[in-house]
Design an enzyme around this catalytic site. Sequence first.
Site, mmCIF file in Angstrom:
data_model
loop_
_atom_site.group_PDB
_atom_site.id
_atom_site.type_symbol
_atom_site.label_atom_id
_atom_site.label_comp_id
_atom_site.label_asym_id
_atom_site.label_seq_id
_atom_site.Cartn_x
_atom_site.Cartn_y
_atom_site.Cartn_z
ATOM 1 N N ASP A 23 -1.116 5.695 -4.908
ATOM 2 C CA ASP A 23 -0.734 6.321 -6.174
ATOM 3 C C ASP A 23 0.704 6.791 -5.987
ATOM 4 O O ASP A 23 0.964 7.741 -5.250
ATOM 5 C CB ASP A 23 -1.678 7.499 -6.460
ATOM 6 C CG ASP A 23 -1.235 8.328 -7.686
ATOM 7 O OD1 ASP A 23 -0.243 7.959 -8.341
ATOM 8 O OD2 ASP A 23 -1.897 9.347 -7.966
ATOM 9 N N LYS A 87 10.228 8.214 -10.498
ATOM 10 C CA LYS A 87 9.382 7.308 -11.290
ATOM 11 C C LYS A 87 9.855 7.222 -12.743
ATOM 12 O O LYS A 87 9.690 6.197 -13.400
ATOM 13 C CB LYS A 87 7.943 7.826 -11.237
ATOM 14 C CG LYS A 87 6.903 6.884 -11.787
ATOM 15 C CD LYS A 87 5.534 7.453 -11.497
ATOM 16 C CE LYS A 87 4.420 6.640 -12.086
ATOM 17 N NZ LYS A 87 3.114 7.227 -11.713
ATOM 18 N N GLU A 187 -3.093 3.239 -13.783
ATOM 19 C CA GLU A 187 -3.662 4.483 -13.256
ATOM 20 C C GLU A 187 -5.016 4.822 -13.897
ATOM 21 O O GLU A 187 -5.972 5.154 -13.191
ATOM 22 C CB GLU A 187 -2.663 5.629 -13.431
ATOM 23 C CG GLU A 187 -1.491 5.501 -12.461
ATOM 24 C CD GLU A 187 -0.266 6.310 -12.846
ATOM 25 O OE1 GLU A 187 -0.369 7.157 -13.759
ATOM 26 O OE2 GLU A 187 0.802 6.089 -12.247
HETATM 27 MG MG MG Z 1 -0.539 10.999 -11.442
#
Ligand code: MG
Length: 616
Positions: A23, A87, A187
Amino acid sequence: MAKISINLSTGSIQQDEMIVGIDLGTTNSLIAIIHPQTKNAVALKEHNQHTLVPSIIHFGNNGQIDIGEAAKPYLESDSVNTIFSIKRLMGKSYADVKTDEHYLGYKIIDDNSDKLVKIQVADKFYSPIELSSFILAELKSRAEHILKTPVTKAVITVPAYFNDAQRQATRDAGKLAGLDVLRIINEPTAASLAYGIDKKNQEAKKIAVYDLGGGTFDITILQLDSGIFEVLSTNGNTYLGGDDFDRLIVDFFIKILQEHKITITNGTKQTLRLLAEQAKKHLSANDNFSAIFQDIHLAITKTEFENLAKPLLQKTMLSCAKALQDAGLQVSDIEEVVMVGGSTRMPMVKNAVTDFFKTTIDDSLNPDEVVALGAAWQADVLAGNNQEILLLDVTPLSLGIETMGGLMDVLIPRNSKIPSGAARQYTTHADGQTKMTITVYQGERDLVIDNRKLAEFIFDGIPGMPAGLPKVEISFRLNADGILNVKAKELRSGVEQIMQVQPQYGLTDAEVEEMLMASMLNAKADMQLRSLVEARTEAEQIIFATKNFMQKHQEMITAEEIVATKNAIDNLQNIVALDDKNAIHHAIEHLNNISRPYAERLMDTAVSSALSGKKI
Ligand code: MG
Ligand code: ADP
């Protein structure tokens, strides 16, 4: 099947080939695996350490780079050299992130075009891909240390709303970190996998995934049918997360301090921010928080905090309503609600979500680990350890075309499901250019000469226009039989041409494997070469555009400006010949700084539009 052995002295598990789940978060990143013995997903951590690695990089002036917890203190003390929230910049151009700039403490380069952003730290330039690769490399090395085995394969997660460029950037970051990214998954899908929603029963169902992280909020409505997840809608807010809850407490404390006539300096605020996060977390499990700060008693109750936070929660519920509406669904259509993100630990969040979806929510897994755990499950499937799940047909090698400088531009990444399709826009590099050679390649290397050429055709009939104006859309469709249709279409005129190729024709499994091996072995060198070629191409385009611009507007540019520009162009031309991408970026910056004032003064659109779009 991967072989497993146990290190007798340490008791740690050794495995020949471990595929990890990662992640790569805005605030925190982590890595998870399926434990070979318990067959359960676990997030990796070293002794006395957290599973979460803060997504923060600090560049020290002695060349030392700190990542994670060690970099955190520098957010306050050395913010220009401390990179966070990288990100947010993945696959983005400066134009995309202009509005975010005030929020980030470090320097983002504005080159007045819609090219991808660069970040300047001291005298070096980094792409978001490189910066993300630092975090991934750190995770990789931690995992190797814990597992005592090389880690080279990974599944990485991205938000459901990430576009093609952002996904490709994430893949590239993995590659640069020495990871073979077997798949990029969403995700919310990963979180659903972690809860085993795909295994519960075979009926089609709709799932809501509520993800409140450190700086962002995402709500995703998914449909699961015959083992395949499909995103029905997404909504959210890229500037709403745990940080905003912290800020409410900071303001609350500041009021108390001001009542005691304490002056609030920037330093005070920063210490308060850390204290506020501590208070917030404490209030997730307790009714009161208190601390002594500069001899003043600071206290906040859970009720006070929840009252302050109500508007933030309401915003997220509004997004949920919009997401449902966009998916054409009602609350009653949602069968499962999955909670993701550290901020969903706050009881008020759980309550609000339960009230909204009128259902009980399963929150048995760690919300800040659940995405990585799901990625680990997906990795396990790809490793062939999970036979119940049907593996879909995938394309074994990436498919793409050649762009300027001989670079491979991937349209369909390897491991994409078949059938699959993708399209991207390109433009011309010369004025009046009516033809474009489209060359299709297959493979993982960054330079096309190292890949396998599948076909070439000349797309002609582009109406004569200034360089950069034509919009040529190249689209790839790989059908279920593995046939690739390549279409080129000039969008302004509608002229189009189609070609068909068979990517797998004449290629054995061994050859595919060999190509993959070569790409892993050369990944680092390839990426470095790519950034050098990209810097050179950028330099050439800027020189070309600037000269053109000067010629067209000669009478409106001052003599000094002309001399300064010519010198800067000469300088750039000399530097382009060297193998130093940082020096090239510096020289580009320099030229940009000289030409920007008159370019803006005259007609700022001309230069920037002439520079837009990748050139073939
Ligand atoms: Mg997250
Ligand atoms: P991201 O997905 O953005 O990387 P995470 O899911 O790791 O972020 O969430 C980080 C956020 O979760 C931070 O704002 C942190 O303060 C918050 N958080 C972590 N634990 C708790 C807790 N017990 N109570 C409230 N907030 C928490």
